[in-house]
Design an enzyme around this catalytic site. Structure first.
Site, PDB file in Angstrom:
ATOM      1  N   LYS A  23       0.815  -1.211   0.000  1.00 32.56           N
ATOM      2  CA  LYS A  23       0.000   0.000   0.000  1.00 32.56           C
ATOM      3  C   LYS A  23       0.853   1.268   0.000  1.00 32.56           C
ATOM      4  O   LYS A  23       0.396   2.323  -0.398  1.00 32.56           O
ATOM      5  CB  LYS A  23      -0.972  -0.022   1.166  1.00 32.56           C
ATOM      6  CG  LYS A  23      -1.907  -1.226   1.045  1.00 32.56           C
ATOM      7  CD  LYS A  23      -3.203  -1.067   1.721  1.00 32.56           C
ATOM      8  CE  LYS A  23      -4.204  -2.144   1.334  1.00 32.56           C
ATOM      9  NZ  LYS A  23      -3.830  -3.507   1.736  1.00 32.56           N
TER      10      LYS A  23
HETATM   11  C1  PLP Z   1      -4.493  -4.605   1.333  1.00 31.50           C
HETATM   12  C2  PLP Z   1      -3.768  -5.891   1.296  1.00 31.50           C
HETATM   13  C3  PLP Z   1      -4.165  -6.943   0.465  1.00 31.50           C
HETATM   14  C4  PLP Z   1      -5.412  -6.866  -0.391  1.00 31.50           C
HETATM   15  O1  PLP Z   1      -5.288  -5.911  -1.428  1.00 31.50           O
HETATM   16  P1  PLP Z   1      -6.603  -5.353  -2.141  1.00 31.50           P
HETATM   17  O2  PLP Z   1      -6.133  -4.280  -3.045  1.00 31.50           O
HETATM   18  O3  PLP Z   1      -7.486  -4.849  -1.041  1.00 31.50           O
HETATM   19  O4  PLP Z   1      -7.225  -6.499  -2.867  1.00 31.50           O
HETATM   20  C5  PLP Z   1      -3.387  -8.082   0.438  1.00 31.50           C
HETATM   21  N1  PLP Z   1      -2.292  -8.197   1.215  1.00 31.50           N
HETATM   22  C6  PLP Z   1      -1.885  -7.218   2.027  1.00 31.50           C
HETATM   23  C7  PLP Z   1      -0.676  -7.416   2.858  1.00 31.50           C
HETATM   24  C8  PLP Z   1      -2.591  -6.016   2.093  1.00 31.50           C
HETATM   25  O5  PLP Z   1      -2.178  -5.035   2.898  1.00 31.50           O
END
Ligand code: PLP
Length: 462
Positions: free
Chosen positions: A112
């Site tokens: 993210k």
């Molecule tokens: C947010 C997240 C996901 C899922 O990603 P999306 O874009 O919500 O599908 C998977 N793994 C981790 C570690 C995350 O932080």
């Protein structure tokens, strides 16, 4: 470049407006009116470039005149300067034809950061230029919140409030949200699940009087600018394996469908992607939907991959919009049905489109732990539980085309699960080794809209 809502009733916006707005006023999500494409030569020319230069070339057509080239380049440079790896998103090999894209070298150790760091820089430029102030409220299952706080802490024109489900995030995730001491950071532990956090956030956005009074802005994965930032690493990784001359496939640990939707956008832009595989944990609503044609809620069960413990997969609405031939009325109807009955059936035509575009798989808790242990033996890689979910599903989809699995978090962010599987407790990188010694600051809040709104009013700076 113009942005339209998936429900067809909200004003059409520019990139800059869509970025600052987040959720559309009709409850929908913004998507580009048309998807720009890169030609074969343009894709081939990405080979060997820095991540930052590739990012500029890939994202530029979506931005329009919201930012000058200089502003946009400088935002990208600042966004990725704090990453702990020169390649930003390095690729390692797990097995013949199976690769792991490490997306966890940012400041909060999850993918993210790629989007949130960039959004922080872009918000800063846009708000300073207009002399505006906004209140960012985010809902998180753990990683979005820490990434948002890291990206916005100390910025002058922003207050950031993050709602996380009390007791349902890992200690590292919690501490990343509660230890920053800047006055514009507000960590809120809500009595409820992640879906409750997300629902209260949506309620705030749909309460226009509140929304306008506090200058509400959203940075959840529904924010188009976040999806866009994630398109970049699909290109850089595919190109390093031979695209556009060779196809690649991707498997993506999925919750809110933002990351895999970025892969779909990369494909629409011209990147030769064979399969895009949705990997879910035991909260498998997306896999069930792909299998049965019904999107049906049944309750969230906490798992060892908590960032994927989701039932309302917000960005799936963007895929539905395309699956229904960009008919906003049809999407609005499905979403209304979900609100009243907890589910909806997808038409046969839309289901065919979805199955042509995405494959899917589901991984149990036991399989997740087994995969972490096996991978440690087979390739030496230590996987976080989310990445392990991806690796397991990818193994079931391996073929002649190289498969890239997205490693979405660093194993040290989820040390209990990794230790349970391997006996090894992964340590934090040295740059954040004192996380457990810093003081925490958090407010416990009820799952109640008016109480939350009152708190935001009271806490934000004016
Ligand atoms: C947010 C997240 C996901 C899922 O990603 P999306 O874009 O919500 O599908 C998977 N793994 C981790 C570690 C995350 O932080």
């Amino acid at each position: 470049m113009r942005y339209v809502s998936t429900r067809g009733q909200a004003p059409i916006l520019s990139f800059g407006e869509a970025m600052l707005t987040g959720l559309a006023r009709d409850g929908g999500l913004y998507v580009p009116e048309t998807i720009p494409t890169l030609g074969k030569e343009e894709i081939a020319a990405l080979a060997g470039l820095s991540y930052e230069e590739a990012a500029f070339r890939i994202m530029r057509p979506f931005v329009g005149d919201a930012f000058s080239d200089d502003e946009f380049r400088s935002a990208i440079a600042k966004a990725y300067a704090g990453f702990g790896h020169a390649a930003r998103a390095p690729l390692v090999q797990l097995a013949p034809n199976h690769f792991l894209l490490e997306l966890f070298h940012g400041p909060t150790l999850a993918f993210k950061d790629f989007a949130m760091q960039l959004i922080g820089q872009l918000f800063q430029i846009a708000l300073q230029r207009d002399g505006r102030r906004v209140t960012i409220v985010g809902a998180t299952s753990g990683d979005t919140g820490s990434a948002a706080i890291e990206a916005f802490r100390g910025l002058e024109n922003v207050d950031v409030f993050i709602l996380f489900p009390h007791g349902r995030v890992s200690e590292v995730q919690r501490r990343q949200m509660t230890t920053p001491s800047e006055a514009n950071v507000h960590a809120l532990a809500l009595d409820g699940t992640f879906d409750d956090c997300q629902a209260r956030l949506k309620d705030m956005f749909n309460h226009f009087e509140f929304r306008d009074a506090v200058g509400l802005a959203g940075v959840n994965s529904i924010n188009w600018a976040r999806v866009l930032a994630q398109v970049v690493y699909y290109f850089t990784s595919a190109v390093s394996l031979g695209a556009p001359h060779r196809e690649v496939s991707f498997t993506v640990p999925t919750g809110n469908f933002g990351d895999i939707f970025a892969g779909y956008i990369a494909k629409r832009m011209g990147l030769p992607i064979d399969k895009l595989v949705i990997a879910t944990n035991q909260n498998d609503i997306l896999h069930r939907c792909m299998t049965t044609g019904r999107y049906e809620m049944g309750g969230v069960k906490p798992s060892i991959s908590p960032s994927m413990d989701i039932e309302i997969s917000s960005n799936f609405e963007r895929a539905l919009f395309d699956a229904y031939g960009r008919d906003g009325g049809a999407v609005a109807q499905l979403m209304d049905e979900m609100k009243t009955t907890g589910g909806f059936a997808i038409s046969q035509g839309a289901m065919e489109w979805l199955r042509d575009t995405f494959a899917s798989g589901r991984v149990s808790e036991e399989e997740t732990l087994e995969t972490i242990a096996d991978e440690r033996t087979v390739s030496g890689e230590l996987l976080c539980p989310h990445s392990a979910v991806g690796v397991k599903v990818a193994q079931d989809h391996l073929g002649a085309v190289p498969m890239i699995t997205l490693a979405t978090a660093h194993p040290a962010k989820f040390p209990d699960a990794v230790e349970a599987a391997t006996g090894i407790r992964p340590g934090l990188p040295p740059r954040m080794a004192d996380l457990f010694d810093r003081a925490e600051r958090v407010t416990r809040v009820p799952n109640d809209l008016s109480a939350l709104e009152a708190l935001v009013h009271e806490r934000r700076a004016r």
